[in-house]
Design an enzyme around this catalytic site. Structure first.
Site, short mmCIF file in Angstrom:
data_model
loop_
_atom_site.label_atom_id
_atom_site.label_comp_id
_atom_site.label_asym_id
_atom_site.label_seq_id
_atom_site.Cartn_x
_atom_site.Cartn_y
_atom_site.Cartn_z
N CYS A 1 -2.99 1.49 6.96
CA CYS A 1 -3.07 1.00 8.33
C CYS A 1 -3.59 2.09 9.26
O CYS A 1 -4.09 1.79 10.34
CB CYS A 1 -1.73 0.47 8.80
SG CYS A 1 -0.37 1.62 8.58
N GLU B 1 -10.04 -5.32 11.25
CA GLU B 1 -9.54 -4.44 10.20
C GLU B 1 -10.08 -4.90 8.85
O GLU B 1 -9.87 -6.04 8.44
CB GLU B 1 -8.01 -4.45 10.18
CG GLU B 1 -7.42 -3.46 9.19
CD GLU B 1 -5.90 -3.41 9.24
OE1 GLU B 1 -5.35 -2.31 9.14
OE2 GLU B 1 -5.28 -4.48 9.39
N GLU C 1 5.21 -3.54 12.41
CA GLU C 1 4.18 -2.49 12.30
C GLU C 1 3.04 -3.14 11.54
O GLU C 1 3.18 -3.49 10.37
CB GLU C 1 4.73 -1.26 11.57
CG GLU C 1 3.90 0.00 11.80
CD GLU C 1 2.62 0.03 11.00
OE1 GLU C 1 1.54 -0.02 11.62
OE2 GLU C 1 2.68 0.11 9.76
N GLY D 1 2.94 -5.11 7.73
CA GLY D 1 1.92 -5.91 7.05
C GLY D 1 0.81 -6.26 8.01
O GLY D 1 0.59 -5.57 9.02
N SER D 2 0.12 -7.33 7.71
CA SER D 2 -1.03 -7.72 8.52
C SER D 2 -0.60 -8.24 9.89
O SER D 2 0.52 -8.74 10.06
CB SER D 2 -1.86 -8.79 7.81
OG SER D 2 -1.16 -10.02 7.81
N LYS E 1 12.67 -7.62 0.73
CA LYS E 1 11.62 -8.33 0.00
C LYS E 1 10.41 -7.42 -0.12
O LYS E 1 9.64 -7.24 0.82
CB LYS E 1 11.19 -9.62 0.72
CG LYS E 1 10.31 -10.52 -0.14
CD LYS E 1 9.37 -11.39 0.66
CE LYS E 1 8.06 -10.73 0.98
NZ LYS E 1 7.22 -10.43 -0.21
N ASN F 1 0.80 -1.23 0.00
CA ASN F 1 0.00 0.00 0.00
C ASN F 1 0.83 1.27 0.00
O ASN F 1 0.39 2.32 -0.48
CB ASN F 1 -1.00 0.00 1.16
CG ASN F 1 -0.34 -0.11 2.51
OD1 ASN F 1 0.76 -0.65 2.65
ND2 ASN F 1 -1.01 0.39 3.54
#
Length: 490
Positions: free
Chosen positions: A280, A381, A246, A224-225, A171, A148
């Site tokens: 996020c 979320e 995060e 990420g998630s 990555k 994102n």
């Protein structure tokens, strides 16, 4: 465009399986990206390990000079990069330009740290003895970044790692690999020493896992998630890695009865529907005082009528597509859950499947009202343009609702009462608090991160980011000429 890995200062020519890069606004294939294996990670880590020996010995101001050059290159290519970013990620062009600017700002800010990287001096308890602490680089860093914010988040991680004397293997997300490829080209253009920056494309289960398990990777920085971040922490913990996470958010805008409702509505629309809600920090809950709830709903619906949806390259478009078909289905799943739970659908709630939207992945900006704090749509979320309105009748209740989720990234309060504002900023359990603004808009010189399920105590951005990529080393210099024993009662 066929992207290649960037390892040891070279464009790798490995024959690897590839996957397409898709423009989420049009469905057009933009190119292909390699699906690397553990072998490519091993080669990249070895290159980073070898390069780190000399990179760490280069004076920090000299390392910083490379960041200045990178920042100037980013500035020179700003519009070019923004256009690519919008094509591969979907966010509208003005947001893409803002994201590239974040990369520029981070390069120049972290370059300044090359002449700081402050430690501490302190008095010794013994005579003729000097004591100090300094920041030391850790070694090879592994970076795992999301789709994102494919340039901003990467620079939040890479640039403090570099100025501190580390090298990295990165990555990027397979959804948005072109920005990583363009950054690699910039690293090459400014003459960054071979092996200092390495970029390997591939899937998380394959190369992400290989990176985390590699014995020579000392730090993993992941965005990420929450589900994936938990796995990263678990696997990294087994190998005694330093892990910076995060992750998710369930961010709320609180609108009190004395708020400027017009201003609050503007903040909500930007925070909830900018980047199609795929931040996020996106606002996904509106916690509103019952005395202004009706007014807010009416003004919010009116403001939403002006939202234009489409290809982000069109400067008149305000909301672009979501990233892919899977995201569309996930968002739609939550909308159906909201209806089943008894929330009232105020507007939106549909996949846009007819022309001109049929080639891309578009979801209508959506508002639920009469949402209870414990409903699934108010707890989990969604990561899309969906926001829930929750009614409260006091500041205490607003704070309780805000804090009553497992995440703690960003929160916001609209009020004209200074006492209310200061109570809220003290009691809101989030890493970021905004007053009379939405839940987005972090600046690169302040720490970025959250509490509870959002992270594990580390921060991206600001000087706090250096804590992830450095170790503290305490140094004692005894110039007495005799053996002095500290911590001995004599």
């Amino acid at each position: 465009m066929e992207l290649k890995n960037y390892i040891a200062g070279e464009w790798a020519k490995n024959e690897l399986q590839r996957m397409p890069i898709i423009n989420p606004a049009t469905g057009e294939q933009l190119g292909t990206v390699p699906l690397s294996t553990k072998t490519e990670i091993d080669v990249a880590v070895q290159a980073a390990k070898e390069a780190q020996k000399s990179w760490a010995l280069l004076p920090a101001p000299k390392r910083a000079d490379y960041l200045y050059e990178i920042g100037f290159k980013l500035k020179e290519k700003k519009e070019y990069l923004a256009q690519i970013l919008t094509k591969e990620m979907g966010k509208v062009i003005e947001e893409a330009r803002g994201e590239v600017q974040e990369g520029i700002d981070m390069a120049l800010y972290m370059a300044g740290e090359g002449r700081r990287l402050f430690g501490e001096t302190t008095p010794s308890e013994l005579t003729n003895k000097f004591a100090m602490s300094v920041r030391a680089p850790i070694g090879v860093v592994g970076l795992i970044t999301p789709w994102n914010f494919p340039i901003a988040i990467a620079t939040w991680k890479a640039f403090p790692a570099l100025v501190a004397g580390n090298t990295f293997v990165w990555k990027p997300s397979n959804e948005t690999p072109m920005m990583a490829y363009e950054l690699a080209k910039i690293f090459d253009e400014v003459g960054l020493p071979k092996g200092v920056a390495n970029i390997v494309f591939g899937t998380g289960p394959t190369i992400g896992t290989a990176m985390i398990e590699h014995p020579d990777v000392r730090v993993i920085s992941f965005t990420g998630s929450t589900a994936t971040g938990s796995k990263v922490a678990e696997l990294g913990g087994k190998h005694l890695k330093k892990i910076s996470l995060e992750m998710g958010g369930k961010n709320a805008v609180i609108v009190m009865d004395d708020a400027d409702v017009d201003l609050a509505v503007q903040g909500i629309v930007w925070s909830a529907f900018g980047t199609a809600g795929q931040r996020c920090t996106a606002c996904s809950r509106i916690i509103v005082h019952r005395d202004v709830k009706k007014e807010l709903e009416e003004k919010l619906l009116k403001e939403m009528q002006a939202i234009t949806i489409g290809d982000g390259l069109d400067p008149n478009v305000k909301v672009g597509p979501v990233i892919n078909r899977q995201a569309l289905e996930k968002i739609n799943h939550y909308v159906q859950l909201g209806k089943q739970e008894g929330a009232t659908l105020l507007t939106g709630g549909h996949i846009l499947a007819d022309a001109p939207y049929d080639k891309g992945f578009y979801f209508e900006p959506t508002v639920f009202t009469n949402v209870l704090p414990n409903m699934i749509i108010a707890q989990e979320e969604i990561f899309g343009p969906v926001v829930s309105i929750i009614e409260i009748d006091s500041l205490e209740q607003a704070i309780e609702v805000n804090n009553g989720v497992r995440f703690g990234l960003s929160s916001s309060i609209f009020s004209r009462n200074v006492n209310t504002i200061f109570k809220a900023q003290q009691l809101l359990d989030t890493g970021i608090v905004y007053v009379n603004a939405g839940t987005t808009g972090a600046e690169i010189h302040l720490p970025f991160g959250g509490t509870k399920g959002t992270g594990n105590g580390h921060r991206d951005s600001g000087q706090a980011a250096l804590d992830v990529y450095t170790e503290w080393k305490s140094i004692y210099v005894d110039y007495s000429g005799t053996l002095q024993r500290a911590q001995i009662d004599s």
